[in-house]
Design a protein around this motif. Structure first.
Motif, PDB file in Angstrom:
ATOM      1  N   ASP A 252      48.509   0.555  95.729  1.00 59.80           N
ATOM      2  CA  ASP A 252      47.061   0.799  95.829  1.00 59.80           C
ATOM      3  C   ASP A 252      46.262  -0.436  95.407  1.00 59.80           C
ATOM      4  O   ASP A 252      45.212  -0.734  95.984  1.00 59.80           O
ATOM      5  CB  ASP A 252      46.686   1.993  94.945  1.00 59.80           C
ATOM      6  N   ASP A 253      46.761  -1.181  94.446  1.00 63.48           N
ATOM      7  CA  ASP A 253      46.051  -2.355  93.930  1.00 63.48           C
ATOM      8  C   ASP A 253      46.139  -3.550  94.873  1.00 63.48           C
ATOM      9  O   ASP A 253      45.191  -4.347  94.963  1.00 63.48           O
ATOM     10  CB  ASP A 253      46.618  -2.775  92.569  1.00 63.48           C
ATOM     11  N   ASP A 254      47.284  -3.716  95.536  1.00 66.79           N
ATOM     12  CA  ASP A 254      47.532  -4.930  96.326  1.00 66.79           C
ATOM     13  C   ASP A 254      48.154  -4.572  97.671  1.00 66.79           C
ATOM     14  O   ASP A 254      49.375  -4.413  97.773  1.00 66.79           O
ATOM     15  CB  ASP A 254      48.465  -5.852  95.539  1.00 66.79           C
ATOM     16  N   PRO A 255      47.332  -4.446  98.723  1.00 66.66           N
ATOM     17  CA  PRO A 255      47.863  -4.095 100.052  1.00 66.66           C
ATOM     18  C   PRO A 255      48.904  -5.087 100.557  1.00 66.66           C
ATOM     19  O   PRO A 255      49.854  -4.681 101.251  1.00 66.66           O
ATOM     20  CB  PRO A 255      46.613  -4.105 100.941  1.00 66.66           C
ATOM     21  N   ALA A 256      48.753  -6.374 100.228  1.00 74.40           N
ATOM     22  CA  ALA A 256      49.728  -7.368 100.681  1.00 74.40           C
ATOM     23  C   ALA A 256      51.093  -7.111 100.034  1.00 74.40           C
ATOM     24  O   ALA A 256      52.129  -7.181 100.707  1.00 74.40           O
ATOM     25  CB  ALA A 256      49.236  -8.778 100.337  1.00 74.40           C
ATOM     26  N   PHE A 257      51.071  -6.811  98.745  1.00 78.83           N
ATOM     27  CA  PHE A 257      52.311  -6.478  98.039  1.00 78.83           C
ATOM     28  C   PHE A 257      52.927  -5.220  98.626  1.00 78.83           C
ATOM     29  O   PHE A 257      54.146  -5.144  98.831  1.00 78.83           O
ATOM     30  CB  PHE A 257      52.013  -6.276  96.550  1.00 78.83           C
ATOM     31  N   ALA A 258      52.077  -4.245  98.936  1.00 75.66           N
ATOM     32  CA  ALA A 258      52.558  -2.995  99.524  1.00 75.66           C
ATOM     33  C   ALA A 258      53.232  -3.257 100.864  1.00 75.66           C
ATOM     34  O   ALA A 258      54.291  -2.693 101.164  1.00 75.66           O
ATOM     35  CB  ALA A 258      51.402  -2.018  99.693  1.00 75.66           C
ATOM     36  N   GLY A 259      52.629  -4.127 101.691  1.00 73.87           N
ATOM     37  CA  GLY A 259      53.216  -4.436 102.990  1.00 73.87           C
ATOM     38  C   GLY A 259      54.567  -5.096 102.852  1.00 73.87           C
ATOM     39  O   GLY A 259      55.512  -4.773 103.594  1.00 73.87           O
ATOM     40  N   THR A 260      54.687  -6.026 101.897  1.00 80.89           N
ATOM     41  CA  THR A 260      55.965  -6.711 101.678  1.00 80.89           C
ATOM     42  C   THR A 260      57.037  -5.727 101.218  1.00 80.89           C
ATOM     43  O   THR A 260      58.178  -5.756 101.705  1.00 80.89           O
ATOM     44  CB  THR A 260      55.802  -7.811 100.614  1.00 80.89           C
ATOM     45  N   GLU A 261      56.672  -4.844 100.290  1.00 78.05           N
ATOM     46  CA  GLU A 261      57.638  -3.886  99.768  1.00 78.05           C
ATOM     47  C   GLU A 261      58.071  -2.886 100.832  1.00 78.05           C
ATOM     48  O   GLU A 261      59.248  -2.547 100.928  1.00 78.05           O
ATOM     49  CB  GLU A 261      57.032  -3.147  98.570  1.00 78.05           C
ATOM     50  N   ARG A 262      57.135  -2.442 101.635  1.00 82.04           N
ATOM     51  CA  ARG A 262      57.481  -1.479 102.693  1.00 82.04           C
ATOM     52  C   ARG A 262      58.393  -2.129 103.729  1.00 82.04           C
ATOM     53  O   ARG A 262      59.291  -1.478 104.272  1.00 82.04           O
ATOM     54  CB  ARG A 262      56.211  -0.939 103.354  1.00 82.04           C
ATOM     55  N   SER A 263      58.160  -3.409 104.012  1.00 85.19           N
ATOM     56  CA  SER A 263      59.037  -4.097 104.969  1.00 85.19           C
ATOM     57  C   SER A 263      60.454  -4.224 104.424  1.00 85.19           C
ATOM     58  O   SER A 263      61.429  -4.127 105.170  1.00 85.19           O
ATOM     59  CB  SER A 263      58.460  -5.482 105.310  1.00 85.19           C
ATOM     60  N   LEU A 264      60.571  -4.416 103.096  1.00 86.41           N
ATOM     61  CA  LEU A 264      61.889  -4.484 102.487  1.00 86.41           C
ATOM     62  C   LEU A 264      62.589  -3.124 102.552  1.00 86.41           C
ATOM     63  O   LEU A 264      63.792  -3.040 102.787  1.00 86.41           O
ATOM     64  CB  LEU A 264      61.763  -4.926 101.024  1.00 86.41           C
ATOM     65  N   ASP A 265      61.809  -2.050 102.341  1.00 84.29           N
ATOM     66  CA  ASP A 265      62.384  -0.712 102.394  1.00 84.29           C
ATOM     67  C   ASP A 265      62.845  -0.348 103.797  1.00 84.29           C
ATOM     68  O   ASP A 265      63.821   0.386 103.974  1.00 84.29           O
ATOM     69  CB  ASP A 265      61.360   0.323 101.919  1.00 84.29           C
ATOM     70  N   GLU A 266      62.127  -0.865 104.788  1.00 84.93           N
ATOM     71  CA  GLU A 266      62.454  -0.519 106.179  1.00 84.93           C
ATOM     72  C   GLU A 266      63.457  -1.455 106.798  1.00 84.93           C
ATOM     73  O   GLU A 266      63.976  -1.195 107.881  1.00 84.93           O
ATOM     74  CB  GLU A 266      61.165  -0.544 107.022  1.00 84.93           C
ATOM     75  N   GLU A 267      63.762  -2.558 106.133  1.00 86.44           N
ATOM     76  CA  GLU A 267      64.723  -3.520 106.674  1.00 86.44           C
ATOM     77  C   GLU A 267      66.104  -2.898 106.749  1.00 86.44           C
ATOM     78  O   GLU A 267      66.613  -2.351 105.772  1.00 86.44           O
ATOM     79  CB  GLU A 267      64.764  -4.746 105.751  1.00 86.44           C
ATOM     80  N   PRO A 268      66.752  -2.965 107.911  1.00 85.19           N
ATOM     81  CA  PRO A 268      68.073  -2.347 108.050  1.00 85.19           C
ATOM     82  C   PRO A 268      69.097  -3.043 107.158  1.00 85.19           C
ATOM     83  O   PRO A 268      69.044  -4.247 106.924  1.00 85.19           O
ATOM     84  CB  PRO A 268      68.412  -2.548 109.538  1.00 85.19           C
ATOM     85  N   ALA A 269      69.996  -2.250 106.649  1.00 86.14           N
ATOM     86  CA  ALA A 269      71.034  -2.804 105.777  1.00 86.14           C
ATOM     87  C   ALA A 269      71.926  -3.748 106.553  1.00 86.14           C
ATOM     88  O   ALA A 269      72.258  -3.514 107.722  1.00 86.14           O
ATOM     89  CB  ALA A 269      71.867  -1.672 105.168  1.00 86.14           C
ATOM     90  N   ARG A 270      72.291  -4.837 105.910  1.00 85.85           N
ATOM     91  CA  ARG A 270      73.172  -5.806 106.541  1.00 85.85           C
ATOM     92  C   ARG A 270      74.577  -5.701 105.935  1.00 85.85           C
ATOM     93  O   ARG A 270      74.736  -5.640 104.722  1.00 85.85           O
ATOM     94  CB  ARG A 270      72.632  -7.229 106.323  1.00 85.85           C
ATOM     95  N   ILE A 271      75.543  -5.700 106.783  1.00 82.32           N
ATOM     96  CA  ILE A 271      76.930  -5.599 106.322  1.00 82.32           C
ATOM     97  C   ILE A 271      77.493  -7.008 106.122  1.00 82.32           C
ATOM     98  O   ILE A 271      77.409  -7.820 107.010  1.00 82.32           O
ATOM     99  CB  ILE A 271      77.803  -4.819 107.341  1.00 82.32           C
TER     100      ILE A 271
END
Length: 271
Positions: A252-271
């Motif tokens: 809520d405080d930092d939309p840019a931080f939120a975008g970065t974190e959400r992209s990390l959460d959605e990044e497919p796992a790499r084997i």
């Protein structure tokens, strides 16, 4: 009153619950330590305190676990006979009170820290809550170790007074601060107070068992189970909810931080 003997089932029950608490506290602390960069710096103090709380609890439960194993022994082959108190050894209930004396005030510090209120407001809440929490534990200990129900009842009553004051601050005074929090965390923070009330409510119930003439090995085992479950809820589960609040507030405080974190959460796992 510590029982003279425990059946194999009773011994295994206490053994397993103590082991469960150690695992819950230790690995909650490890998770929070790894996840610390996933929130903004202004909320890391709250999570650092949560790590310390779980670490203190894990340490003391190792001591409780060792004390329990030393206090009850069996001569039966394969450990299938009753467990009797070992000569010259006893279960040290004091470890719990040392743990609570350190961790209960820190639980309140966690809550205040994650709110990220103005320094003057934080200070005002902490100078009321932390001493009250310490006083609650200190007053409860003489009754816990006493075999006299009169003394137990007296100190139980005295320790209830700071407990009620803490509830007053949490549910009356702190409500004014919750209105200033992001909409997404108000309900969670409100429920968090009830989690504290629920988990802390187990302690006086266990404390009062001898006053209700509920004694013997079964009552002692139930008390150890109650304390163990309450400690998991009040420390490990509580810490994870505090972390969730810190994540929501960071987004809520930092939309840019939120975008970065959400992209990390959605990044497919790499084997």
């Amino acid at each position: 009153m510590i029982p003279d003997t425990l059946s194999p089932g009773q011994y295994d029950t206490v053994y397993n619950f103590l082991s469960l608490v150690i695992a819950a506290q230790l690995f909650t602390a490890v998770f929070l330590l790894i996840a610390l960069p996933r929130i903004l710096p202004r909320y890391r103090q709250a999570i650092t305190v949560a790590i310390v709380v779980c670490g203190i609890a894990a340490y003391h439960y190792f001591r409780i676990f060792d004390s329990f194993k030393d206090a009850f022994v069996t001569d039966a082959v394969g450990g299938q006979g009753d467990y009797a108190q070992a000569a010259g050894a006893g279960f040290n209930e004091g470890y719990r009170y040392v743990d609570w004396l350190l961790t209960v005030p820190l639980l309140l510090v966690e809550l205040i820290a994650v709110l990220a209120l103005a320094r003057s407001v934080q200070r005002g809440l902490l100078v009321r809550l932390v001493p009250a929490a310490a006083l609650m534990i200190i007053l409860g200990y003489p009754g816990e170790i006493s075999d006299d129900n009169g003394i137990r009842g007296l100190f139980g009553l005295l320790s209830t007074l700071p407990f009620l004051y803490i509830l007053y601050v949490l549910f009356v005074q702190l409500s004014k601060s919750l209105n200033k929090q992001p909409v997404g965390v108000r309900k969670i923070l409100s429920q968090l107070r009830f989690l504290l009330l629920l988990s802390w409510g187990v302690y006086p119930i266990a404390y009062l068992l001898p006053l209700l003439n509920i004694e013997g090995s079964d009552a002692w085992v139930y008390k150890q189970i109650g304390y163990s479950v309450a400690d998991i809820l009040a420390k490990a589960v509580y810490a994870l909810i505090i972390f969730q609040v810190a994540r929501i507030k960071s987004f809520d405080d930092d939309p840019a931080f939120a975008g970065t974190e959400r992209s990390l959460d959605e990044e497919p796992a790499r084997i």
